[in-house]
Motif scaffolding. Structure first.
Motif: not given
Length: 257
Positions: A68-74, A79-80, A120-123
């Motif tokens: 899935r697309r990566l939408e966010g990462l911490s 926040t990366i 945070n992945l898509e969905g």
């Protein structure tokens, strides 16, 4: 082996048909190549603290392989920034490689400490915590091709898995990689000289150790690595003449009057 997974290294490994790669044992983890070329999980979150013998600070690398697309990462409230994305059309997965150079030598948390993550992945959102393995302390001995190559190290706590790799180069310029899975309790390992008995190694060699902690969660794998690399290259070794000149400049071994 500056060894966080990058697309370049993965392609290089796949094309290195002339090299020899021996791996023994099974710690239950996939290799990086397997995770990228044939992922069996929905995602892989890989965080590595990489220590090199000639550097005071450890580098921090983060890789996400996901369907899935990566939408966010911490990581520990950091926040990366998401960047350096490649898409594998064969395996149908995204590959994100984040070099956290902006931390300027700081670590999100110390070795052997718990790290909180949120992916945070898509969905889909995955969050939790995992302990980064302890830091390796060692000084690799000089390589002598006529002898077994033995290592002894300190590691304050047992990880879930360990591995050791020795890289050699022969007189024709071909590289040979010998990788072995170790027990979590191991603090020493010896590479048998029989491994390189069929060719003549050069003076150049590289040794790396890796400690792994990992957990399966929500259809994926969270994977933390503490690595140590020590490289010895003939090109940066001082000649006997250079050593004599330096001793003279320091007042040692003065010229006769």
């Amino acid at each position: 082996m500056k060894r966080m997974v990058t697309l370049f290294l993965l392609v290089l490994m796949a094309l290195s048909i002339v090299s020899c790669d021996k791996r023994e044992g099974d710690d239950g983890l996939p290799t990086f190549m397997e995770a990228y070329l044939d992922p069996e999980e929905d995602f892989y979150l890989v965080l590595e603290y990489a220590k090199e013998a000639d550097r005071d600070d450890s580098d921090v690398y983060c890789t996400v392989i996901t369907q899935r697309r990566l939408e966010g990462l911490s990581i520990n409230s950091h926040t990366i920034p998401v960047g350096n994305m490649n898409y594998n059309n064969i395996a149908h997965c995204y590959y994100y490689n984040m070099d956290m150079y902006y931390l300027s030598g700081a670590l999100p948390s110390d070795y052997n400490e718990e790290i909180v993550y949120q992916l945070n992945l898509e969905g889909k959102t995955v969050s939790g915590s995992l302990t980064m393995p302890a830091e390796y302390i060692l000084n690799a001995p000089t390589f002598d091709p006529t002898q077994n190559y033995g290592l002894v190290w300190n590691l304050s706590d047992d990880p879930k898995a360990q591995g050791a790799t020795l890289q050699l180069k022969d007189t024709n310029g071909y590289y040979y990689h010998y990788s072995f899975d170790l027990k979590p309790t191991d603090r020493a390992y010896s590479f048998s000289k029989n491994l390189w008995s069929e060719y003549q190694p050069q003076e150049d060699f590289e040794i790396s150790l890796e400690a792994h902690n990992y957990q399966k969660t929500k259809g994926g794998i969270v994977w933390f690595i503490s690595s140590y690399t020590e490289e010895h290259s003939s090109w940066n070794k001082k000649t006997a003449h250079q050593q004599r000149v330096e001793k003279l400049l320091r007042g040692e071994n003065p010229l006769p009057r």
